[in-house]
Design a protein around this motif. Structure first.
Motif, PDB file in Angstrom:
ATOM      1  N   ALA A 152      30.106 -12.518  -5.495  1.00 28.38           N
ATOM      2  CA  ALA A 152      29.939 -11.060  -5.572  1.00 28.38           C
ATOM      3  C   ALA A 152      31.077 -10.338  -4.857  1.00 28.38           C
ATOM      4  N   LEU A 153      31.535 -10.872  -3.726  1.00 24.11           N
ATOM      5  CA  LEU A 153      32.649 -10.258  -3.004  1.00 24.11           C
ATOM      6  C   LEU A 153      33.949 -10.363  -3.796  1.00 24.11           C
ATOM      7  N   ASN A 208      22.409 -18.941  -2.009  1.00 25.08           N
ATOM      8  CA  ASN A 208      22.444 -17.545  -1.598  1.00 25.08           C
ATOM      9  C   ASN A 208      23.849 -17.148  -1.121  1.00 25.08           C
ATOM     10  N   GLN A 209      24.431 -17.965  -0.239  1.00 23.24           N
ATOM     11  CA  GLN A 209      25.747 -17.652   0.301  1.00 23.24           C
ATOM     12  C   GLN A 209      26.856 -17.847  -0.736  1.00 23.24           C
ATOM     13  N   THR A 210      26.651 -18.767  -1.667  1.00 19.48           N
ATOM     14  CA  THR A 210      27.623 -18.949  -2.746  1.00 19.48           C
ATOM     15  C   THR A 210      27.646 -17.722  -3.649  1.00 19.48           C
ATOM     16  N   HIS A 218      21.108 -10.085  -1.945  1.00 18.36           N
ATOM     17  CA  HIS A 218      21.252  -8.632  -1.971  1.00 18.36           C
ATOM     18  C   HIS A 218      22.034  -8.160  -3.197  1.00 18.36           C
ATOM     19  N   ALA A 219      22.905  -9.025  -3.720  1.00 20.60           N
ATOM     20  CA  ALA A 219      23.674  -8.663  -4.917  1.00 20.60           C
ATOM     21  C   ALA A 219      22.778  -8.561  -6.141  1.00 20.60           C
ATOM     22  N   THR A 220      21.598  -9.181  -6.072  1.00 19.79           N
ATOM     23  CA  THR A 220      20.637  -9.052  -7.169  1.00 19.79           C
ATOM     24  C   THR A 220      19.730  -7.844  -6.972  1.00 19.79           C
ATOM     25  N   GLN A 221      19.666  -7.344  -5.740  1.00 24.35           N
ATOM     26  CA  GLN A 221      18.777  -6.226  -5.426  1.00 24.35           C
ATOM     27  C   GLN A 221      19.472  -4.868  -5.500  1.00 24.35           C
ATOM     28  N   ALA A 256      22.963 -11.280   8.075  1.00 26.31           N
ATOM     29  CA  ALA A 256      24.404 -11.097   8.208  1.00 26.31           C
ATOM     30  C   ALA A 256      25.050 -10.810   6.856  1.00 26.31           C
ATOM     31  N   ILE A 257      24.983 -11.751   5.940  1.00 22.96           N
ATOM     32  CA  ILE A 257      25.458 -11.530   4.573  1.00 22.96           C
ATOM     33  C   ILE A 257      24.648 -12.410   3.641  1.00 22.96           C
ATOM     34  N   SER A 258      24.239 -11.859   2.514  1.00 22.18           N
ATOM     35  CA  SER A 258      23.323 -12.573   1.630  1.00 22.18           C
ATOM     36  C   SER A 258      23.586 -12.223   0.174  1.00 22.18           C
ATOM     37  N   GLY A 259      23.785 -13.255  -0.649  1.00 17.28           N
ATOM     38  CA  GLY A 259      23.994 -13.041  -2.078  1.00 17.28           C
ATOM     39  C   GLY A 259      22.755 -12.518  -2.781  1.00 17.28           C
TER      40      GLY A 259
END
Length: 476
Positions: free
Chosen positions: A396-397, A389-391, A244-247, A239-242
């Motif tokens: 990131a958002l 992860n969610q934090t 991914h902000a590293t990838q 659904a949403i994952s932090g």
């Protein structure tokens, strides 16, 4: 079955329609990307869009959309709603914005972007937070595939043996140029991953023994864990994952045109969500009740449940193929987790990464730390990974929100990132207040405190929005 089909259709509609709204907010243009402007032959390397898409998909689609979706299925078919709307309005927006903002800053990491758009304090916090998260991901994505492979090989090849093999592979994937190993293997892995997902859902639909459930808002968790906030933490990568902000910054170094970003970043997240839907549906359907699913997860672990579903639904050949797909998922996220950690540490230390010696200096300590973390209990690792992860996704958002406020004339466009950021702020703050690994507060304390903290943050955002809007009007 109707609920599953509608969910898939909605995800595709999100890709074709809402992704264009998000793209319009960002405004991609014809400027040179890092792959073209820098092109160092190691990290900034041009890749064709289909290959960039597959690498991004396999980077983000680790055990998260499989194990997380199975655990999320304990809450019942209501998990479908979170996967669909969480992805379209949150996760895919998150991945696209982080990837594209990074692309405009020479492929910088989310930590450096936090420094640019939030503050120096945020940069240091995110550096530490990102490295910790990536080490947790690397450790989780060593132990889970090793356990699965060990079940398919002779007893002499134990899980510990496969941990060593996977870490050796991670060392190569972390240090070699991205187009040498990752770029060659991932397209093949992607085909297996797609066949695995299609095989599982196809078997469920064709079989007369199973009926895909329809969506219900009822909480069917056998231990009566509240949907809010537990389900939203448990199902992260689908659904949403932090993480991914590293990838996304890693692939932002490889796209050749900014306009390719919508299909690569937003599209890969939608594809991952379909994988999560498949496994959530499999978990709910195969075991008939959430109680039976929960019992299977408790007795055999996530790996055992995947093994059981795959072989019983698809037979020996199809089952082995499915297991290979599930093994590939975590490995192709674990290797890039360590690679991303190397890049963040390189930015931090200023060590130029074109030289192999400098890559070794960073990679060896990282892999040693990851190997030590594999000794911890998987469930403990997953719980801390899930919250952190969610934090990270929340932060990131907010980085993306700050970018829109500073660069787009219409400041109200920042709502496309500030609203999911606020939602995730409520999720993560409430969770850490009531979770066993947090403050263990009762619901009647955790809910109002978590929502109150979130309200303060959103009011602060509205103040900033008003400030930027007035500045724009004054300039006009």
């Amino acid at each position: 079955m109707i609920s599953f089909i509608v969910s898939v259709v909605l995800l595709f509609i999100g890709w074709f329609l809402y992704s264009r709204v998000v793209e319009k907010v960002f405004c991609p243009d014809d400027r040179q990307t890092p792959a073209v402007a820098i092109n160092d032959g190691v990290d900034c390397t041009p890749l064709k869009t289909p290959k960039a898409f597959l690498i991004q998909l396999l980077n983000i689609a680790g055990t998260g959309p499989i194990f997380g979706a199975l655990m999320g299925a304990e809450f019942g078919p209501c998990v479908f709603l979170w996967i669909v709307f969480g992805s379209i309005l949150g996760g895919a927006v998150h991945d696209y914005m982080v990837g594209m903002i990074s692309c405009r800053h020479e492929g910088k990491s989310i930590a450096e972007l936090s420094g640019i758009y939030l503050s120096d304090t945020a940069k240091w916090i995110m550096r530490l937070f990102s490295i910790l998260l990536l080490l947790l991901v690397g450790a989780v994505f060593v132990t889970s595939p090793a356990a699965l492979i060990a079940r398919l090989t002779p007893k002499v090849m134990s899980a510990e043996f496969w941990v060593c093999i996977i870490i050796i592979y991670y060392a190569l994937a972390t240090m070699l140029p991205i187009n040498k190993l990752i770029g060659k293997l991932y397209p093949l892995f992607g085909i297996v991953l797609m066949i695995m997902a299609v095989g599982i859902i196809g078997s469920l639909i064709i079989s007369k023994d199973y009926t895909l459930p329809e969506i219900t808002l009822s909480n069917l968790h056998p231990e009566n864990k509240p949907v809010w906030p537990y389900m939203f933490i448990t199902v992260a990568c689908g659904a949403i994952s932090g993480f991914h902000a590293t990838q996304s910054p890693m692939i932002s170094k490889c796209i050749t045109k900014e306009k390719n970003g919508r299909n690569v970043f937003y599209g890969a997240m939608i594809a991952e969500s379909i994988i999560a839907l498949v496994w959530a549906a499999a978990g709910v359907t195969f075991y008939k009740t959430t109680g039976s699913l929960s019992e299977a997860l408790s007795n055999f672990g996530q790996s055992g449940v995947v093994y059981d579903i795959s072989f019983k639904l698809m037979g020996t050949v199809g089952g082995v193929l499915a297991i290979i797909g599930v093994v590939i998922c975590p490995i192709t996220s674990g290797d890039t987790a360590f690679r991303s950690a190397r890049l963040i540490l390189a930015e931090w230390t200023g060590l130029e990464q074109k030289q192999l010696k400098n890559r070794l200096i960073i990679t060896i300590p990282l892999l040693c730390a990851g190997a030590l973390l594999t000794q911890l209990d998987f469930d403990v690792l997953w719980r801390y990974f899930a919250w952190s992860n969610q934090t990270l996704a929340t932060i990131a958002l907010f980085v993306a929100t700050a970018y829109i406020l500073k660069n787009n004339k219409n400041k109200l466009y920042s709502l496309i990132t500030s609203l999911p950021a606020t939602f995730m702020m409520a999720v993560t703050s409430t969770y850490i207040l009531m979770a066993d690994e947090g403050f263990k507060l009762k619901n009647y304390f955790a809910y109002p405190i978590g929502i109150g903290c979130t309200a303060i943050v959103f009011i602060w955002y509205l103040h900033i929005l008003k400030k930027y809007t007035e500045k724009t009007k004054n300039k006009l």
